[in-house]
Design a protein around this motif. Structure first.
Motif, PDB file in Angstrom:
ATOM      1  N   LYS A 168       3.861   2.635   2.653  1.00  0.00           N
ATOM      2  CA  LYS A 168       4.972   3.448   2.160  1.00  0.00           C
ATOM      3  C   LYS A 168       5.143   4.716   2.984  1.00  0.00           C
ATOM      4  N   ASP A 169       4.049   5.260   3.487  1.00  0.00           N
ATOM      5  CA  ASP A 169       4.099   6.479   4.309  1.00  0.00           C
ATOM      6  C   ASP A 169       4.472   6.197   5.760  1.00  0.00           C
ATOM      7  N   VAL A 213      -1.051  -0.081   0.505  1.00  0.00           N
ATOM      8  CA  VAL A 213       0.341   0.089   0.085  1.00  0.00           C
ATOM      9  C   VAL A 213       0.788   1.536   0.287  1.00  0.00           C
ATOM     10  N   ALA A 214      -0.072   2.483  -0.043  1.00  0.00           N
ATOM     11  CA  ALA A 214       0.278   3.896   0.161  1.00  0.00           C
ATOM     12  C   ALA A 214       0.515   4.181   1.638  1.00  0.00           C
TER      13      ALA A 214
END
Length: 79
Positions: free
Chosen positions: A70-71, A66-67
């Motif tokens: 998002k990036d 998820v990180a």
């Protein structure tokens, strides 16, 4: 609920879990659904095949994905 979740488990074996999908998912079945399996496991399945296999990941693995999403690390795969 099963005692030890494993990758490729039939989603029907994951009884009692609450499958959720993004509100961004379309109405034509292009959805990935997630469910909490236990305190450290998250399962994913294809909404078009709810009885099909589910992949199981740790919370840390899901958080890392998820990180990255998002990036924008995977933007080249979809656009």
């Amino acid at each position: 609920m099963i005692t030890k979740a494993r990758n490729g488990v039939s989603a029907t074996e994951l009884r009692g879990v609450d499958w959720r999908k993004s509100t961004h998912s379309g109405a034509v079945g292009n959805c990935v659904e997630l469910a909490e399996v236990d305190h450290d496991a998250i399962a994913l399945r294809n909404s078009r095949f709810p009885e099909g296999p589910a992949l199981v990941y740790t919370r840390a693995e899901i958080a890392a994905f998820v990180a990255g999403a998002k990036d924008g690390e995977f933007d080249d795969l979809i656009g």
